[in-house]
Design an enzyme around this catalytic site. Structure first.
Site, PDB file in Angstrom:
ATOM      1  N   THR A 184      29.804 -12.243  26.731  1.00 31.86           N
ATOM      2  CA  THR A 184      29.960 -10.936  27.382  1.00 31.86           C
ATOM      3  C   THR A 184      29.693  -9.853  26.346  1.00 31.86           C
ATOM      4  O   THR A 184      29.938 -10.055  25.158  1.00 31.86           O
ATOM      5  CB  THR A 184      31.414 -10.817  27.888  1.00 31.86           C
ATOM      6  OG1 THR A 184      31.574 -11.722  28.972  1.00 31.86           O
ATOM      7  CG2 THR A 184      31.752  -9.413  28.353  1.00 31.86           C
ATOM      8  N   ARG A 212      33.508 -15.271  42.644  1.00 30.73           N
ATOM      9  CA  ARG A 212      34.494 -14.906  41.603  1.00 30.73           C
ATOM     10  C   ARG A 212      34.064 -13.640  40.844  1.00 30.73           C
ATOM     11  O   ARG A 212      32.918 -13.466  40.460  1.00 30.73           O
ATOM     12  CB  ARG A 212      34.617 -16.067  40.621  1.00 30.73           C
ATOM     13  CG  ARG A 212      35.633 -15.848  39.501  1.00 30.73           C
ATOM     14  CD  ARG A 212      34.984 -15.378  38.226  1.00 30.73           C
ATOM     15  NE  ARG A 212      35.936 -15.358  37.105  1.00 30.73           N
ATOM     16  CZ  ARG A 212      35.674 -14.802  35.933  1.00 30.73           C
ATOM     17  NH1 ARG A 212      34.522 -14.210  35.719  1.00 30.73           N
ATOM     18  NH2 ARG A 212      36.564 -14.827  34.975  1.00 30.73           N
ATOM     19  N   GLY A 214      35.234 -11.218  37.530  1.00 32.11           N
ATOM     20  CA  GLY A 214      36.066 -11.268  36.325  1.00 32.11           C
ATOM     21  C   GLY A 214      36.729  -9.938  36.021  1.00 32.11           C
ATOM     22  O   GLY A 214      36.812  -9.048  36.871  1.00 32.11           O
ATOM     23  N   ASP A 215      37.180  -9.808  34.790  1.00 34.25           N
ATOM     24  CA  ASP A 215      37.910  -8.608  34.370  1.00 34.25           C
ATOM     25  C   ASP A 215      36.999  -7.446  33.996  1.00 34.25           C
ATOM     26  O   ASP A 215      37.402  -6.287  34.067  1.00 34.25           O
ATOM     27  CB  ASP A 215      38.793  -8.935  33.152  1.00 34.25           C
ATOM     28  CG  ASP A 215      37.965  -9.470  31.991  1.00 34.25           C
ATOM     29  OD1 ASP A 215      37.079 -10.329  32.231  1.00 34.25           O
ATOM     30  OD2 ASP A 215      38.172  -9.025  30.856  1.00 34.25           O
ATOM     31  N   THR A 235      36.857  -9.177  26.152  1.00 29.87           N
ATOM     32  CA  THR A 235      36.073 -10.383  26.406  1.00 29.87           C
ATOM     33  C   THR A 235      36.981 -11.596  26.303  1.00 29.87           C
ATOM     34  O   THR A 235      37.889 -11.618  25.471  1.00 29.87           O
ATOM     35  CB  THR A 235      34.882 -10.512  25.437  1.00 29.87           C
ATOM     36  OG1 THR A 235      34.230 -11.773  25.676  1.00 29.87           O
ATOM     37  CG2 THR A 235      35.310 -10.445  23.981  1.00 29.87           C
ATOM     38  N   GLY A 236      36.749 -12.559  27.164  1.00 27.48           N
ATOM     39  CA  GLY A 236      37.592 -13.754  27.155  1.00 27.48           C
ATOM     40  C   GLY A 236      37.813 -14.242  28.572  1.00 27.48           C
ATOM     41  O   GLY A 236      37.027 -13.915  29.478  1.00 27.48           O
ATOM     42  N   GLY A 238      38.693 -14.062  31.852  1.00 29.08           N
ATOM     43  CA  GLY A 238      38.918 -12.877  32.667  1.00 29.08           C
ATOM     44  C   GLY A 238      40.157 -12.887  33.540  1.00 29.08           C
ATOM     45  O   GLY A 238      40.807 -11.853  33.730  1.00 29.08           O
TER      46      GLY A 238
HETATM   47  N1  ASP Z   1      35.678 -11.815  30.514  1.00 26.72           N
HETATM   48  C1  ASP Z   1      34.501 -12.390  31.131  1.00 26.72           C
HETATM   49  C2  ASP Z   1      34.873 -12.882  32.508  1.00 26.72           C
HETATM   50  O1  ASP Z   1      35.910 -13.502  32.648  1.00 26.72           O
HETATM   51  C3  ASP Z   1      33.929 -13.528  30.364  1.00 26.72           C
HETATM   52  C4  ASP Z   1      33.801 -13.326  28.874  1.00 26.72           C
HETATM   53  O2  ASP Z   1      34.209 -12.325  28.341  1.00 26.72           O
HETATM   54  O3  ASP Z   1      33.246 -14.208  28.210  1.00 26.72           O
HETATM   55  O4  ASP Z   1      34.119 -12.696  33.406  1.00 26.72           O
END
Ligand code: ASP
Length: 316
Positions: A184, A212, A214-215, A235-236, A238
């Site tokens: 991301t 789906r 995400g955040d 990032t991570g 979500g």
């Molecule tokens: N945060 C992003 C999501 O969950 C994915 C990511 O940051 O790698 O969509």
């Protein structure tokens, strides 16, 4: 005498040009994950570092010349969206069904206006569409086909869905690497006018399904900016960032509890999230130009630069 003259000259310069006394800061990320250096070749790591550096320099040029943090974060994220190395735009991961569904958001810390798009399939640069949602629509968040329809009315570049095909991401899906979550992109900035902005763009998580979201496109979860506190891009994993409203919580800790940016970010990422099993990190900048690039994973592609001359590009 000469000394006096120099001091006077500097004071006069600052008085007639208030911009000279002000600072700028920029931080970007290209995703976090539990990655190890030995899983990359030296060339691959150099390629990542180069692209992060190129993206950073786009933002630095904008901020140095007095441009807005909003322009800086949009242009940096656009560059990273066009780069196939990252999980956004061109390099977006695949859904369970083998499609690319993109999420992005942008927020202006001065006005608290925000724009976001979720699950868009055919827009080359979702971050620019998110900005248009903020500036040219009465809404904050648009999704799916409706968002693409709006993009058309704005003259935003639409591409065939095959544009997003990259063999690397396709193989990730085929191998069902559910660990493959990183990539991301995001950027936060403070400009010399004292305005903060945040932007995040992503393909989401490999193998996601059922529409789906995400955040990243959720204001307060993966993206947030407020001139009175900070700008954050996450990032991570979500789902955790949504449930713990991470980006807004960092701002709220600063606003209501007077925590410093670092203390607030640490409380969320190393405290609440880690305890809950939520992996990832954030980049953040506060109204004084202090920055945070905190992660609870072994790696996060990241880079920063500030008007005091400090800068760096880091991965692990
Ligand atoms: N945060 C992003 C999501 O969950 C994915 C990511 O940051 O790698 O969509």
């Amino acid at each position: 005498m000469l000394k006096k003259f120099i001091v006077l000259f500097i004071c006069f310069g600052i008085a007639v040009n208030p911009l000279l006394s002000q600072t700028w800061s920029i931080v970007l990320h290209g995703g976090a994950g539990n990655m190890k250096a030995e899983n990359f070749t030296r060339e691959q790591l150099d390629e990542y570092r180069n692209e992060l550096k190129n993206a950073l320099s786009i933002g630095v040029e904008i901020l140095k010349s007095g441009g807005s943090s909003l322009d800086a974060v949009e242009q940096v994220v656009r560059y990273l969206e066009d780069c196939p190395l990252f999980n956004a735009g061109k390099g977006a991961v695949f859904t369970h069904e083998g499609r690319n569904e993109l999420d992005a958001a942008i927020m202006d810390g001065k006005t608290l206006k925000a724009g976001s798009v979720a699950g868009v399939t055919r827009v080359k640069n979702p971050i620019t569409l998110a900005r248009r949602v903020m500036e040219a629509s009465p809404h904050v968040m648009l999704s799916g086909n409706g968002a693409v329809e709006f993009a058309r009315t704005q003259g935003i570049e639409i591409v065939d869905s095959s544009y997003f095909f990259t063999p690397q991401r396709w193989n990730d899906l085929q191998r069902m690497l559910s660990r493959e979550k990183m990539g991301t992109v995001g950027c936060v900035a403070l400009d010399i006018h004292g305005n903060l902005a945040a932007a995040t763009s992503t393909g989401g998580m490999t193998n996601k399904r059922w529409g789906r979201i995400g955040d990243a496109p959720i204001i307060g979860a993966g993206t947030y900016a407020n001139n009175s506190t900070c700008a954050v891009s996450a990032t991570g994993h979500g789902e955790y960032f949504i449930r713990y409203t991470v980006a807004h919580d960092i701002s709220a800790l600063m606003e209501y509890q007077n925590l410093s940016l670092n203390a607030a970010a640490e409380k969320l990422i190393m405290g609440k999230l880690l305890k809950a099993g939520g992996f990832g990190g954030v980049i953040a900048v506060d109204r004084k130009g202090n920055i945070s690039m905190i992660k609870n994973t072994s790696g996060m592609f990241r880079a920063f630069a500030r008007s005091d001359g400090s800068s760096s590009v880091e991965i692990f």
